[in-house]
Enzyme design. Sequence first.
Site, PDB file in Angstrom:
ATOM      1  N   ARG A 186      35.735 -31.939  12.003  1.00  8.11           N
ATOM      2  CA  ARG A 186      36.626 -31.564  12.892  1.00  8.11           C
ATOM      3  C   ARG A 186      35.702 -31.967  14.025  1.00  8.11           C
ATOM      4  O   ARG A 186      36.509 -31.911  15.080  1.00  8.11           O
ATOM      5  CB  ARG A 186      36.415 -30.134  12.895  1.00  8.11           C
ATOM      6  CG  ARG A 186      37.174 -29.779  11.840  1.00  8.11           C
ATOM      7  CD  ARG A 186      37.050 -27.729  11.576  1.00  8.11           C
ATOM      8  NE  ARG A 186      38.269 -27.375  10.776  1.00  8.11           N
ATOM      9  CZ  ARG A 186      38.448 -26.176   9.888  1.00  8.11           C
ATOM     10  NH1 ARG A 186      37.403 -25.542  10.116  1.00  8.11           N
ATOM     11  NH2 ARG A 186      39.022 -26.100   9.734  1.00  8.11           N
ATOM     12  N   LYS A 241      39.592 -17.746   1.498  1.00  9.37           N
ATOM     13  CA  LYS A 241      40.476 -16.974   2.399  1.00  9.37           C
ATOM     14  C   LYS A 241      41.436 -16.351   1.252  1.00  9.37           C
ATOM     15  O   LYS A 241      42.687 -16.096   2.529  1.00  9.37           O
ATOM     16  CB  LYS A 241      40.502 -17.478   3.722  1.00  9.37           C
ATOM     17  CG  LYS A 241      39.036 -17.866   4.354  1.00  9.37           C
ATOM     18  CD  LYS A 241      39.503 -18.777   5.316  1.00  9.37           C
ATOM     19  CE  LYS A 241      37.867 -19.140   6.206  1.00  9.37           C
ATOM     20  NZ  LYS A 241      38.476 -20.303   7.090  1.00  9.37           N
ATOM     21  N   GLY A 251      39.479 -26.586   6.517  1.00 11.36           N
ATOM     22  CA  GLY A 251      38.888 -27.213   7.373  1.00 11.36           C
ATOM     23  C   GLY A 251      38.236 -28.024   5.787  1.00 11.36           C
ATOM     24  O   GLY A 251      37.604 -29.057   5.759  1.00 11.36           O
ATOM     25  N   GLY A 273      44.873 -22.078   7.466  1.00  7.85           N
ATOM     26  CA  GLY A 273      45.535 -20.875   8.521  1.00  7.85           C
ATOM     27  C   GLY A 273      45.765 -21.220   9.418  1.00  7.85           C
ATOM     28  O   GLY A 273      47.398 -20.979   9.384  1.00  7.85           O
TER      29      GLY A 273
HETATM   30  N1  LIG Z   1      38.198 -20.329  -7.909  1.00 12.51           N
HETATM   31  C1  LIG Z   1      37.303 -19.803  -7.022  1.00 12.51           C
HETATM   32  N2  LIG Z   1      36.435 -18.488  -6.965  1.00 12.51           N
HETATM   33  C2  LIG Z   1      35.656 -18.943  -5.585  1.00 12.51           C
HETATM   34  N3  LIG Z   1      35.742 -19.638  -4.766  1.00 12.51           N
HETATM   35  C3  LIG Z   1      36.723 -20.685  -4.249  1.00 12.51           C
HETATM   36  C4  LIG Z   1      37.227 -20.956  -5.544  1.00 12.51           C
HETATM   37  N4  LIG Z   1      38.118 -22.162  -4.916  1.00 12.51           N
HETATM   38  C5  LIG Z   1      37.751 -23.262  -4.565  1.00 12.51           C
HETATM   39  N5  LIG Z   1      37.048 -21.394  -3.738  1.00 12.51           N
HETATM   40  C6  LIG Z   1      35.949 -22.295  -2.447  1.00 12.51           C
HETATM   41  O1  LIG Z   1      36.876 -22.038  -1.220  1.00 12.51           O
HETATM   42  C7  LIG Z   1      36.300 -22.902  -0.438  1.00 12.51           C
HETATM   43  C8  LIG Z   1      37.133 -23.401   0.947  1.00 12.51           C
HETATM   44  O2  LIG Z   1      38.083 -22.394   0.923  1.00 12.51           O
HETATM   45  P1  LIG Z   1      39.512 -22.385   2.214  1.00 12.51           P
HETATM   46  O3  LIG Z   1      38.290 -22.002   3.402  1.00 12.51           O
HETATM   47  O4  LIG Z   1      39.976 -20.567   2.336  1.00 12.51           O
HETATM   48  O5  LIG Z   1      39.814 -23.136   2.388  1.00 12.51           O
HETATM   49  P2  LIG Z   1      40.687 -24.423   3.590  1.00 12.51           P
HETATM   50  O6  LIG Z   1      39.439 -24.134   4.273  1.00 12.51           O
HETATM   51  O7  LIG Z   1      41.065 -25.668   3.266  1.00 12.51           O
HETATM   52  O8  LIG Z   1      41.509 -23.528   4.588  1.00 12.51           O
HETATM   53  C9  LIG Z   1      35.986 -23.614  -0.908  1.00 12.51           C
HETATM   54  O9  LIG Z   1      34.058 -23.731  -0.245  1.00 12.51           O
HETATM   55  C10 LIG Z   1      35.900 -23.750  -1.830  1.00 12.51           C
HETATM   56  O10 LIG Z   1      34.099 -23.748  -2.756  1.00 12.51           O
HETATM   57  O1  LIG Z   2      38.045 -22.462   8.735  1.00 16.28           O
HETATM   58  C1  LIG Z   2      39.426 -22.331   9.698  1.00 16.28           C
HETATM   59  O2  LIG Z   2      40.385 -21.781   9.107  1.00 16.28           O
HETATM   60  P1  LIG Z   2      40.388 -22.898   7.588  1.00 16.28           P
HETATM   61  O3  LIG Z   2      39.666 -22.515   6.273  1.00 16.28           O
HETATM   62  O4  LIG Z   2      42.210 -21.714   7.170  1.00 16.28           O
HETATM   63  O5  LIG Z   2      40.385 -24.073   7.922  1.00 16.28           O
HETATM   64  C2  LIG Z   2      39.268 -22.170  10.805  1.00 16.28           C
HETATM   65  O6  LIG Z   2      37.683 -22.881  11.509  1.00 16.28           O
HETATM   66  C3  LIG Z   2      38.998 -21.067  11.417  1.00 16.28           C
HETATM   67  O7  LIG Z   2      37.991 -19.778  11.288  1.00 16.28           O
HETATM   68  P2  LIG Z   2      37.632 -18.186  10.499  1.00 16.28           P
HETATM   69  O8  LIG Z   2      39.037 -18.264   9.411  1.00 16.28           O
HETATM   70  O9  LIG Z   2      37.057 -17.935   9.881  1.00 16.28           O
HETATM   71  O10 LIG Z   2      38.921 -17.950  11.360  1.00 16.28           O
END
Ligand SMILES: Nc1ncnc2c1ncn2[C@@H]1O[C@H](COP(=O)(O)OP(=O)(O)O)[C@@H](O)[C@H]1O
Ligand SMILES: O=C(OP(=O)(O)O)[C@H](O)COP(=O)(O)O
Length: 403
Positions: free
Chosen positions: A37, A202, A360, A384
Amino acid sequence: MKTIAELLSAGVAGKRVFVRADLNVPLDGTTITDDGRIRAVVPTVKALAEAGARVVVASHLGRPKGAPDPAFSLAPAAARLGELLGAEVAFATDTVGDSAQATVGGLADGRVAVIENLRFNAGETSKDDAERAAFADRLAALADVYVGDGFGAVHRKHASVYDLPARLPHYAGHLIATEVGVLKKLSEDVQRPYVVALGGAKVSDKLAVIDQLLGKADRLLIGGGMAYTFLKAKGYEVGISLLQEDQIPAVTEYLERAEKNGVELVLPVDVLVATEFPDLKTKAPANPTTVAADTIPADQEGLDIGPETRKLYASKLADAATVFWNGPMGVFEHPDYAEGTKAVAQALVDAPGFTVVGGGDSAAAVRTLGFDETAFGHISTGGGASLEYLEGKTLPGLAALED
Ligand SMILES: Nc1ncnc2c1ncn2[C@@H]1O[C@H](COP(=O)(O)OP(=O)(O)O)[C@@H](O)[C@H]1O
Ligand SMILES: O=C(OP(=O)(O)O)[C@H](O)COP(=O)(O)O
């Protein structure tokens, strides 16, 4: 939407340009484990600095609670930005206070400063319009021009994303322009089969997206922390796995609608479980066991998809003409729980169609697990944000950049 190209051709020498970036990078203590990023915003920052602007870079990092918290300092990101630019980057130890004012006030033309985490201020994320506006006013006092380039945060109605651009002449940076270009193409002209894989942590944010995807995607593969709310909705025991209890009625309705609409909604058939979350610092062996998805023991937590699910998901991706993937399939940061994410990443590499990885952590996973970035159609810095864009939602941070 005016772009940075117009700003540069109008001339920015001597102007204070506020760049809202997304420097929300994964950290191990103060060590950045993936700088994707930060690299993504370098073209915008470099172009502005070379044109003689005084560049003020701002971002959030993590989810601190509206007050300073050293664990979420942007100092490591500022240092890394300096390395990538090959130039000194000043760092303000607050966001709008004395340090920020002195740091920005002391910037020479062509120099760059990073101000401290925007979310150290409650006004940044406040749901109260007046509180956000008051913080945006203080941010606006630091700059003459606004450049939006934090694509990963454009789905947030936050002060620096939504309220600040209304107070300054505003432009979209190179990253936002690139991201929107790819996602626009994907949402207007989607080739089928269109497969969406969702995982991550998330869960509450991303479950709502499924509502829309049920009218768009041909197949939905569910993994990561998101899977357990679905398994629970099917009546299975999920032990101490991540669970969004209040979403069970909605998820039950998604399962019914998927069946009615002929959308394949695919859930894990097996998972890796353990009695506790792994130690991501020491990476000590976690010794998980593999269990069928309907036999998770009450005292255990699901932390990755299992081997049968890996094969199943790979087969569901094998003929995909379009793939969008957000959210790791498991806790990939620990080697014992990385295989599910690796298998899905490999299936995207092998898929015949156009593949997009968003988020991310998902983008970081692809890189840290050793995949070649060029093997994917597009790696988006927003999870997101890209999901909500594909849903057809109006994103506050993009709407605010419109003329
Ligand atoms: N079964 C699970 N239980 C808890 N955490 C998880 C599980 N599967 C994945 N994760 C966690 O989800 C995190 C990423 O989630 P998220 O922020 O939603 O993805 P992104 O940043 O790609 O949008 C990672 O740090 C990973 O360790
Ligand atoms: O990591 C982010 O989003 P993402 O996990 O959905 O890629 C962005 O930096 C937004 O962070 P936020 O979901 O805490 O508002």
